[in-house]
Design an enzyme around this catalytic site. Structure first.
Site, PDB file in Angstrom:
ATOM      1  N   PHE A 128       0.849  -1.184   0.000  1.00  0.00           N
ATOM      2  CA  PHE A 128       0.000   0.000   0.000  1.00  0.00           C
ATOM      3  C   PHE A 128       0.893   1.246   0.000  1.00  0.00           C
ATOM      4  O   PHE A 128       1.891   1.304   0.717  1.00  0.00           O
ATOM      5  CB  PHE A 128      -0.895  -0.007   1.240  1.00  0.00           C
ATOM      6  CG  PHE A 128      -2.068   0.923   1.138  1.00  0.00           C
ATOM      7  CD1 PHE A 128      -3.180   0.569   0.389  1.00  0.00           C
ATOM      8  CD2 PHE A 128      -2.059   2.155   1.771  1.00  0.00           C
ATOM      9  CE1 PHE A 128      -4.264   1.425   0.284  1.00  0.00           C
ATOM     10  CE2 PHE A 128      -3.138   3.021   1.669  1.00  0.00           C
ATOM     11  CZ  PHE A 128      -4.243   2.657   0.919  1.00  0.00           C
ATOM     12  N   ASP A 209       2.539  -5.275   8.203  1.00  0.00           N
ATOM     13  CA  ASP A 209       1.335  -4.460   8.161  1.00  0.00           C
ATOM     14  C   ASP A 209       0.142  -5.417   8.128  1.00  0.00           C
ATOM     15  O   ASP A 209      -0.061  -6.148   7.157  1.00  0.00           O
ATOM     16  CB  ASP A 209       1.366  -3.580   6.898  1.00  0.00           C
ATOM     17  CG  ASP A 209       0.133  -2.711   6.749  1.00  0.00           C
ATOM     18  OD1 ASP A 209      -0.906  -3.012   7.369  1.00  0.00           O
ATOM     19  OD2 ASP A 209       0.187  -1.736   5.974  1.00  0.00           O
ATOM     20  N   TYR A 234     -10.391  -0.052  11.399  1.00  0.00           N
ATOM     21  CA  TYR A 234     -11.658   0.337  10.775  1.00  0.00           C
ATOM     22  C   TYR A 234     -12.104  -0.581   9.643  1.00  0.00           C
ATOM     23  O   TYR A 234     -13.160  -0.357   9.054  1.00  0.00           O
ATOM     24  CB  TYR A 234     -11.600   1.790  10.278  1.00  0.00           C
ATOM     25  CG  TYR A 234     -10.405   2.150   9.436  1.00  0.00           C
ATOM     26  CD1 TYR A 234     -10.288   1.728   8.113  1.00  0.00           C
ATOM     27  CD2 TYR A 234      -9.392   2.951   9.958  1.00  0.00           C
ATOM     28  CE1 TYR A 234      -9.206   2.070   7.343  1.00  0.00           C
ATOM     29  CE2 TYR A 234      -8.303   3.315   9.190  1.00  0.00           C
ATOM     30  CZ  TYR A 234      -8.213   2.870   7.888  1.00  0.00           C
ATOM     31  OH  TYR A 234      -7.119   3.216   7.115  1.00  0.00           O
ATOM     32  N   LYS A 235     -11.331  -1.598   9.329  1.00  0.00           N
ATOM     33  CA  LYS A 235     -11.727  -2.527   8.268  1.00  0.00           C
ATOM     34  C   LYS A 235     -12.514  -3.690   8.892  1.00  0.00           C
ATOM     35  O   LYS A 235     -13.675  -3.542   9.249  1.00  0.00           O
ATOM     36  CB  LYS A 235     -10.499  -3.010   7.503  1.00  0.00           C
ATOM     37  CG  LYS A 235      -9.715  -1.883   6.822  1.00  0.00           C
ATOM     38  CD  LYS A 235      -8.514  -2.406   6.064  1.00  0.00           C
ATOM     39  CE  LYS A 235      -7.619  -1.302   5.548  1.00  0.00           C
ATOM     40  NZ  LYS A 235      -8.251  -0.436   4.537  1.00  0.00           N
ATOM     41  N   ARG A 384     -12.603  -5.438  -5.788  1.00  0.00           N
ATOM     42  CA  ARG A 384     -12.536  -6.224  -4.557  1.00  0.00           C
ATOM     43  C   ARG A 384     -13.953  -6.404  -4.007  1.00  0.00           C
ATOM     44  O   ARG A 384     -14.720  -5.443  -3.892  1.00  0.00           O
ATOM     45  CB  ARG A 384     -11.662  -5.542  -3.508  1.00  0.00           C
ATOM     46  CG  ARG A 384     -10.227  -5.315  -3.929  1.00  0.00           C
ATOM     47  CD  ARG A 384      -9.331  -4.944  -2.757  1.00  0.00           C
ATOM     48  NE  ARG A 384      -9.861  -3.836  -1.966  1.00  0.00           N
ATOM     49  CZ  ARG A 384      -9.250  -3.334  -0.892  1.00  0.00           C
ATOM     50  NH1 ARG A 384      -8.093  -3.849  -0.492  1.00  0.00           N
ATOM     51  NH2 ARG A 384      -9.770  -2.325  -0.221  1.00  0.00           N
TER      52      ARG A 384
END
Length: 424
Positions: A128, A209, A234-235, A384
């Site tokens: 990312f 990560d 938050y995912k 996704r």
């Protein structure tokens, strides 16, 4: 029963022991939400715990630091205790603090100690962007050139990484390694145990990560001897937009002074002595910097309560069943429409989402949203789809693929420009 029918999906839902948790979440009306790997939905318990923290502020004022159901002064540690089982760590190895990138800066500032020949950081070209920006910044801080000192392992197919090639990149000049646990596009799970052992065999520190793995797959960070890890909440952990992140530091490194010291790095017993010499906490709490962001942390209390009830193993089992079912439907229903299944098909190598590639991906994602399915577009041509174990059903998966097929059959995607929106 025809496994490509709605009746089959309905039967799977009837057998799902986690289906009762669907009612715990606020599901968008007339919408199939498949973007929980970017932002998880709000649960009623997360809402409740946020309101409780607000109430403690209202009732106690500054005394909320030590009073109420969730005293603020110790909340980061309490949430670390609840998070520990999700990553396979001791409670004292976890702290809820900062954000993904702030925590990465903290950990690299601590563990990146270029000396002699060992001056470079090893990462990968599929990571990312935020992680890469942080690594480049830290290399500059040490007086080196990121163009020569940030080594990125190449991908042979543009989707996945080969662990053998990563290990080959662990040369004598590497001082630190930072890799994703799960690749954010393809969902490939890297073998963290193997990579950690290989790094340590070469006297290299290594960190991961976990943004796309925590809450979706199980980990054993302590057992694997991972040096450090960091993540957002938050995912899959459903703690809300911009919620406070978390980090792990193996107990082997307790007692070290953090690279970026601050007010909350202190041992809490002496924090208010106001000395100008830091006495760092003898646990992961030493890697905090500033005062906890209570209102951004509060929803995680309620969310983690559900994870404690269910356990990561049951969530992972359902996630695998959901993604397997989606993959079967894609193969059967979308075979002639130009889609490429670009995620690993082996369960042990696949995270919590399905990754499709298509030359019209951006316009297809817009058409899906217009027809009540929330996907996630990833440039240049990725879609996704993340069926979340807590709140997505098998019928969600069935209907989403049925809608996608209708979009392709009727060419509805041609009504939209094949370019991303400002936020993709």
């Amino acid at each position: 029963m025809n496994k490509y029918s709605q009746a089959y999906a309905k039967d799977l839902d009837a057998q799902d022991e986690l289906a009762i948790y669907r009612k715990e979440f606020y599901l968008p009306e007339e919408t199939i939400y498949l973007d929980g790997n970017s932002l998880g939905l709000l649960s009623k318990r997360a809402e409740s715990s946020l309101l409780k923290i607000l109430d403690s502020w209202k009732r106690f004022g500054i005394d909320g630091w030590t009073k109420g159901k969730y005293p603020w002064f110790y909340l980061s540690e309490k949430l670390g205790n609840l998070t520990a089982p999700l990553v396979g760590a001791f409670p004292e190895e976890i702290i809820v603090t900062g954000s993904t990138t702030v925590n990465l800066h903290q950990l690299v500032a601590t563990f990146y100690k270029p000396k002699g020949k060992k001056t470079k950081i090893l990462a990968d070209e599929l990571n990312f962007p935020s992680d890469i920006y942080a690594l480049q910044s830290q290399i500059k801080q040490k007086g080196y050139d990121p163009d020569t000192h940030l080594i990125r392992v190449k991908s042979q197919d543009g989707k996945t990484l080969n662990e053998g090639e990563i290990i080959s990149g662990m040369t004598d000049d590497i001082a630190l390694i930072v890799l994703p646990s799960v690749l954010y596009r393809s969902g490939q799970i890297l073998d963290m145990k193997r990579l950690t052992k290989a790094a340590h065999d070469r006297n290299i520190r290594i960190g991961f990560d976990l943004c796309h793995s925590i809450g979706a797959i199980s980990h054993a960070l302590h057992e694997w001897n991972v040096d450090f890890a960091f993540w957002c909440n938050y995912k899959y952990l459903n703690a809300g937009p911009g919620s406070v992140g978390g980090l792990f530091v193996h107990e082997h490194h307790f007692g070290n002074v953090p690279g970026l010291a601050g007010w909350f790095s202190s041992n809490k017993n002496v924090q208010f002595d106001m000395e100008h010499v830091l006495t760092p906490a003898h646990h992961a709490g030493a890697y905090q910097i500033g005062t906890p962001h209570l209102l951004s942390m509060a929803p995680l209390i309620g969310s983690l309560e559900m994870f404690a009830e269910v356990g990561i193993q049951k969530l992972r089992e359902k996630s695998i069943k959901l993604t397997n079912y989606m993959i079967e439907l894609v193969k059967n229903e979308l075979n002639e429409y130009g889609f490429i299944l670009a995620n690993p098909l082996e369960e042990i190598k696949r995270g919590g989402h399905v990754y499709l590639e298509h030359q019209e991906a951006a316009s297809i994602c817009k058409a899906l949203k217009a027809n009540g399915v929330i996907p996630d577009f990833r440039a240049p041509n990725g879609i996704r789809l993340a069926p979340i174990a807590f709140y997505n059903s098998y019928q969600d998966v069935y209907h989403a693929i049925s809608i996608l097929k209708e979009i392709m059959v009727e060419k509805k995607y041609k009504n939209f420009k094949n370019t991303r929106e400002v936020i993709a």
